[in-house]
Design an enzyme around this catalytic site. Structure first.
Site, PDB file in Angstrom:
ATOM      1  N   ARG A  76       0.759  -1.227   0.042  1.00 46.48           N
ATOM      2  CA  ARG A  76      -0.096  -0.005  -0.116  1.00 46.48           C
ATOM      3  C   ARG A  76       0.883   1.134   0.108  1.00 46.48           C
ATOM      4  O   ARG A  76       1.905   1.178   0.744  1.00 46.48           O
ATOM      5  CB  ARG A  76      -0.956   0.036   1.250  1.00 46.48           C
ATOM      6  N   ASP A 107     -10.528  -2.182  -5.097  1.00 44.19           N
ATOM      7  CA  ASP A 107     -11.123  -0.970  -5.261  1.00 44.19           C
ATOM      8  C   ASP A 107     -10.075   0.173  -5.297  1.00 44.19           C
ATOM      9  O   ASP A 107     -10.128   1.108  -6.001  1.00 44.19           O
ATOM     10  CB  ASP A 107     -12.378  -0.672  -4.861  1.00 44.19           C
ATOM     11  N   THR A 130      -8.861  -9.853  -4.971  1.00 46.74           N
ATOM     12  CA  THR A 130      -9.277  -9.659  -3.529  1.00 46.74           C
ATOM     13  C   THR A 130     -10.210 -11.032  -3.215  1.00 46.74           C
ATOM     14  O   THR A 130     -10.882 -11.517  -4.350  1.00 46.74           O
ATOM     15  CB  THR A 130      -9.961  -8.308  -3.148  1.00 46.74           C
ATOM     16  N   ASP A 132     -12.308 -11.129  -0.902  1.00 42.14           N
ATOM     17  CA  ASP A 132     -13.722 -10.516  -0.429  1.00 42.14           C
ATOM     18  C   ASP A 132     -14.917 -10.666  -1.700  1.00 42.14           C
ATOM     19  O   ASP A 132     -15.861 -10.313  -1.433  1.00 42.14           O
ATOM     20  CB  ASP A 132     -13.487  -9.066   0.153  1.00 42.14           C
ATOM     21  N   ASP A 134     -15.741  -8.031  -3.165  1.00 42.63           N
ATOM     22  CA  ASP A 134     -16.545  -6.909  -3.005  1.00 42.63           C
ATOM     23  C   ASP A 134     -16.499  -6.013  -4.034  1.00 42.63           C
ATOM     24  O   ASP A 134     -16.699  -4.831  -4.054  1.00 42.63           O
ATOM     25  CB  ASP A 134     -16.399  -6.456  -1.733  1.00 42.63           C
TER      26      ASP A 134
HETATM   27  P1  ATP Z   1      -7.666  -4.523  -0.712  1.00 40.45           P
HETATM   28  O1  ATP Z   1      -8.919  -4.736  -1.286  1.00 40.45           O
HETATM   29  O2  ATP Z   1      -6.766  -5.735  -0.354  1.00 40.45           O
HETATM   30  O3  ATP Z   1      -7.732  -3.429   0.191  1.00 40.45           O
HETATM   31  P2  ATP Z   1      -6.903  -2.320  -2.376  1.00 40.45           P
HETATM   32  O4  ATP Z   1      -6.764  -2.123  -3.905  1.00 40.45           O
HETATM   33  O5  ATP Z   1      -8.454  -1.587  -2.326  1.00 40.45           O
HETATM   34  O6  ATP Z   1      -7.125  -3.781  -2.029  1.00 40.45           O
HETATM   35  P3  ATP Z   1      -5.751  -0.280  -1.095  1.00 40.45           P
HETATM   36  O7  ATP Z   1      -4.899  -0.175   0.146  1.00 40.45           O
HETATM   37  O8  ATP Z   1      -7.167   0.713  -0.591  1.00 40.45           O
HETATM   38  O9  ATP Z   1      -6.060  -1.610  -1.621  1.00 40.45           O
HETATM   39  O10 ATP Z   1      -5.096   0.726  -2.171  1.00 40.45           O
HETATM   40  C1  ATP Z   1      -3.962   0.312  -2.954  1.00 40.45           C
HETATM   41  C2  ATP Z   1      -3.127   1.524  -3.124  1.00 40.45           C
HETATM   42  O11 ATP Z   1      -3.848   2.062  -4.363  1.00 40.45           O
HETATM   43  C3  ATP Z   1      -3.048   2.525  -2.082  1.00 40.45           C
HETATM   44  O12 ATP Z   1      -1.977   2.051  -1.048  1.00 40.45           O
HETATM   45  C4  ATP Z   1      -2.575   3.670  -2.812  1.00 40.45           C
HETATM   46  O13 ATP Z   1      -1.219   3.527  -3.255  1.00 40.45           O
HETATM   47  C5  ATP Z   1      -3.511   3.510  -3.983  1.00 40.45           C
HETATM   48  N1  ATP Z   1      -4.751   4.427  -3.989  1.00 40.45           N
HETATM   49  C6  ATP Z   1      -5.706   4.208  -3.437  1.00 40.45           C
HETATM   50  N2  ATP Z   1      -6.576   5.225  -3.385  1.00 40.45           N
HETATM   51  C7  ATP Z   1      -6.065   6.253  -4.111  1.00 40.45           C
HETATM   52  C8  ATP Z   1      -6.022   7.529  -4.516  1.00 40.45           C
HETATM   53  N3  ATP Z   1      -7.313   8.093  -4.160  1.00 40.45           N
HETATM   54  N4  ATP Z   1      -5.163   8.177  -5.252  1.00 40.45           N
HETATM   55  C9  ATP Z   1      -4.095   7.606  -5.507  1.00 40.45           C
HETATM   56  N5  ATP Z   1      -3.966   6.347  -5.242  1.00 40.45           N
HETATM   57  C10 ATP Z   1      -4.846   5.630  -4.467  1.00 40.45           C
END
Ligand code: ATP
Length: 328
Positions: A76, A107, A130, A132, A134
């Protein structure tokens, strides 16, 4: 007219899930099939900012289709949330000659991809990774099926103890704000009750149901609790409540945690990852951008990233009814 793509970057981002490696493999091999270059980006967006790229060819992804986790590592990245971080990432991609990106993640990762491609001239394609499930625009995310199988195996094992000791087990499963995992493993594992965020059962109804199952001759019970369920503050509070109001059962709690995210991907997830990787690369080559590939009615489809992020992945109401009938 879309620009010609000669080199695609692939990364995994957010939480890991089984099938991510199979997805990387599919992206790399589809690139090789179409005679374009591919680079792996280490640790998601963080590696893009550091400029950590690994050239990948068809042979470099051998022996990974059956491996859990992600060989590219995931992270992240706080820096990617800043314009400065994203500019650095873009400069590195340009230096490396990357023309387009495949982002395997959830997402949050898709939000990052959207922001990035709106700021810079960089086509992006998302693969939902993922456990989940979701994400809107696909009936299955990568890793979801494997997680279901992992959890069912564990429920079967816990049931051995529950029935040997006449105990009631609350088993908390992952799924964030949705009850897909809980509902499916609850039905498959023969749970007496399934508590999911989409349906607030209430503590009284839970007690009533447990009394009913006790009176019907059951000596042990399993209740599946989705981590996002709102009925109690947490699964331990549920245990305390039942302890207080039902002396008939000895109650135990099992929080399954991260073991649900690991392990070798199921056949379904390996096939899904392969199909998604092919679709993602070929869609980029067709000039498409800002979509997520998904599985709808067993057909590979594309959903705009903004819809995939904002849309709600809905629980299967028919399955909810089946679960109600099975728990009578
Ligand atoms: P999981 O479902 O496992 O949480 P995810 O893809 O939703 O996976 P996040 O930690 O929410 O995981 O997002 C991954 C990375 O995407 C973040 O660490 C960040 O670097 C990038 N990211 C998320 N939102 C934004 C945003 N609004 N602007 C820029 N980068 C973003």
């Amino acid at each position: 007219m879309s620009k010609t793509i000669k080199k695609i970057g692939v990364l995994t981002s957010g939480g890991d899930s089984p099938g991510m490696n199979a997805g990387i493999r599919a992206v790399v091999r589809t690139c090789a099939f179409h005679n374009i270059e591919c680079v792996g980006i280490v640790q998601g967006y963080q590696g893009m900012i550091r400029g950590e790229f690994i050239p990948m060819d068809a042979r470099s992804v051998k022996g990974i289709i059956n491996k859990g986790g992600t060989i590219l590592k995931t992270a992240r990245s706080k820096d990617f949330r800043t314009p400065e971080g994203r500019k650095k990432a873009y400069d590195n991609l340009k230096k490396e000659g990357v023309d387009a990106l495949v982002v395997i993640g959830g997402d949050g990762s898709f939000t990052g991809a959207m922001v990035f491609s709106s700021e810079f001239d960089m086509p992006v394609m998302g693969i939902p990774g993922t456990i989940d499930n979701d994400i809107f625009g696909t009936t299955h995310t990568l890793g979801y099926d494997t997680a279901l199988n992992t959890v069912v195996e564990v429920i079967d094992k816990i049931r051995d103890t529950a029935s040997s000791h006449d105990r009631l087990f609350f088993i908390e499963v992952m799924g964030r704000d949705v009850g897909h995992i809980a509902l499916n493993v609850g039905v498959a594992g023969g749970a007496e009750e399934i508590l999911i965020p989409e349906e607030n059962l209430g503590l009284d109804r839970l007690l009533e149901s447990l009394h009913r199952s006790k009176n019907s001759g059951k000596s042990s019970s399993i209740v599946i609790v989705a981590e996002g369920d709102k009925i109690g503050k947490n699964v331990f509070e549920l245990k305390d409540y039942v302890d207080e109001h039902m002396s008939e059962y000895e109650v135990r709690v099992s929080v399954l945690g991260h073991m649900q995210r690991g392990g070798s991907p199921s056949c379904f997830d390996r096939v899904l990852a392969s199909r998604m990787g092919v679709k993602a690369v070929e869609s980029l080559l067709e000039g498409k951008s800002n979509y997520m590939v998904g599985l709808l009615n067993d057909v590979m489809s594309l959903t705009p990233l903004d819809q995939a992020i904002k849309g709600q992945s809905k629980i299967n109401l028919e399955l909810l009814r089946v679960s109600d009938i099975m728990t009578t």
